[in-house]
Design a protein around this motif. Sequence first.
Motif, short mmCIF file in Angstrom:
data_model
loop_
_atom_site.label_atom_id
_atom_site.label_comp_id
_atom_site.label_asym_id
_atom_site.label_seq_id
_atom_site.Cartn_x
_atom_site.Cartn_y
_atom_site.Cartn_z
N VAL A 145 5.34 -13.84 4.94
CA VAL A 145 3.83 -13.11 4.58
C VAL A 145 3.28 -14.29 3.52
O VAL A 145 3.82 -14.25 1.87
N ARG A 204 4.64 -2.10 5.49
CA ARG A 204 4.01 -2.23 6.74
C ARG A 204 2.84 -1.10 7.49
O ARG A 204 3.57 -0.17 7.06
N ASN A 208 -1.93 -2.65 11.19
CA ASN A 208 -2.18 -3.94 11.99
C ASN A 208 -1.91 -4.80 10.50
O ASN A 208 -2.80 -6.25 10.55
N GLY A 209 -0.97 -4.86 9.45
CA GLY A 209 -0.83 -5.96 8.48
C GLY A 209 -0.17 -5.06 7.46
O GLY A 209 0.77 -3.90 7.72
N ASP A 212 -2.36 -8.87 9.83
CA ASP A 212 -1.96 -10.09 10.25
C ASP A 212 -2.55 -11.05 10.29
O ASP A 212 -4.03 -10.95 11.40
N LYS A 213 -2.05 -12.66 11.38
CA LYS A 213 -2.43 -13.56 11.74
C LYS A 213 -3.83 -13.85 10.10
O LYS A 213 -5.19 -14.63 11.50
N TYR A 214 -3.44 -13.98 9.17
CA TYR A 214 -4.96 -14.10 8.43
C TYR A 214 -5.02 -15.76 7.95
O TYR A 214 -4.11 -16.31 7.94
#
Length: 675
Positions: A564, A598, A601-602, A669-671
Amino acid sequence: MWKIMWTERLLCIVVIAFIALTACTPREQKNEQDEMQAFEDFFAANGDSVSIAPRKVRTQTLQKMQEVRDSLVRYNYLAVASKTCLMSSDIDSARLLIQQVEDFTVRQPMSPQLADLRSECYNMKGNIYARTGHMDSAEVYFRKAYEQRMHGTKVEVLPDILMNLADATNRLGKLDVGAAWYRRALLLCDSLNIISAKKPPIYYGLAQIYVALRDFEQCDYYYNLAARSYESMLPFEKHFYLNNRGTSYYYRGDYATAIDYFKKVIDLVRDYPDMVFEQNLGWLNLGDCFLQINEADSAAKYINKCQPFFKETGITTALYYIDTQNIELALIRKDLSKAQRILTESVTPSDIDPDMVHIRNKYLQQYYEETENYRKAYFYLKENNRMDDSIRNERVEMRTADLALRYQQDSTVMAQKVFIQEKENEVLELRQIRIFWIALTSITLLIVVFIYMYNKKKRALLLAQNRRTVSTLRLENIRNRLSPHFIFNVLNQEMAERKMEEQQGLSSLVKLMRRNLELAEQLCVTLAEELDFVKTYIDLERRSLGETFHPLIEIGEEVYSDQVYIPSMLIQIPVENAVKHALRGKKGERDLWIIINRQANGICIRIRDNGGGYRLNSQNRGTGTGMKVIMQTIQILNMKNRETIDVSVHNVLLSNGEMGCEVTFLLPDKYDYKI
């Protein structure tokens, strides 16, 4: 009645014989146009009277026929005579006369005037089949009438043919097609500038579509549109409106209102002796309404009134409907043997109206329930449920709208072919419009290109500004700390002068400072690296805060700290603020929680303390530089991402009654941390 009808038929035979004797008479070209114009004038003056006083118009028509020599004009008069026979319910005479017209049109070479006559012939045949209940044949001839009229000159009568075609398809259960024909008729009235007097029949025809779909809100909408023109309607149009609106209340179960409308039908036709069919139809509908409210005597009265007429004319659908009512009448009177006899003798026509089948099935279900044949009763119950589902199926309504839109274009094109003749000024106008649109398109394209280039340049400037801002934040972060080289030299001297066991704290401090220098140069780090730095800081602060300081770090099972990524110093700065400004001066137990778990979505990171909460005017309030660096860094990063990092700082009430401050970060996520 019998004497009058035989007299009319004898008159028709004489007319046919006259036509046969004069068919071979040469036409005089000079008189053709004059005779046709005289016919047009006659029909324009007496067209409405065909339905009001058909016998009077028939007499005048037959007199005019004897005065003309042109065969085409003569047969046009004969077509009008056949229409008057239909209006007075003399079906046999109407059928005989229209057959003569059809035979004539088949023998003649095609022309626009002949197409008009052939269309009139087919339209009359369609009406005859509709009156006698043969709706399949009626639909075929109405289609032929429409196709022939497209090649003729009198396109203003097209809406009338389309209404007939729509009525026929409705009675066959093809509601979507019927609605399409009605909507085409409306579009023709608008596009061909046809008088609005033709619209009310279309409105109550569309209303009947929605009655069949049991959409009574739309049904009332179209009936109300038609009602605005009620006073200007012709008698037969008023009959259709009143009869159909009464039918709509019948299907709603509002039999009292339905009876009122059907009684208005009877009152209307009382002033027009030739409207025999309409009168008997009103009695037939009244009979069914009284059956529904269990007034058997009143029902029997009206059934007995209309039954002889429909038997004489041989209208199968009406006879089927009468048999259906007699079944219910026998059931009300508990005469099951009579009901059984009617069922045995009754014949179901092949093209019966689905609504009539629905009514018959309801009565059959009741009959078999009373005779304890529950298997057949259940069968007719299922049949009616199936018909209800079919009639009110959404696909029918969707297809109705689809066909309406598709026919709209066809009708517009047809209207243009009939009425619009392009002139030179119209062509010039079209060219000017085309040049205008080309110029407008070119200007629009230039504006779009300019806006694109401007935004591109603006984005490039903004990106450069963001990079400068990040560099400034990093330098500011470094300036807020002492020179690392100076600190390292001092600490190394101190460590050299101390014993081994005393060097542990200084070693941790050196590690903290080195790691601080490394993190200051990075925009993002892993969660594991950040927590390692925070733990080192907490270990150093634990000595000064004493045993009352209780730090706690909780990491959820689904959080993989080495995978992360978070902005550098994201946890360290809130932790340092909590220690310096909230816990250091607090008396009693001093708690610090770092909770990471968690969510959907993040990752959610919470830093919480029990230091009394955030207070704007507190003496321990710092400069806010650390949080300013974090917030500005997050703001720059969020500008490059669709899903953003959310930050919140708020006071919380703890379980032991103390007030604390909580800083929360929600990292999607996917930042993307690239700038």
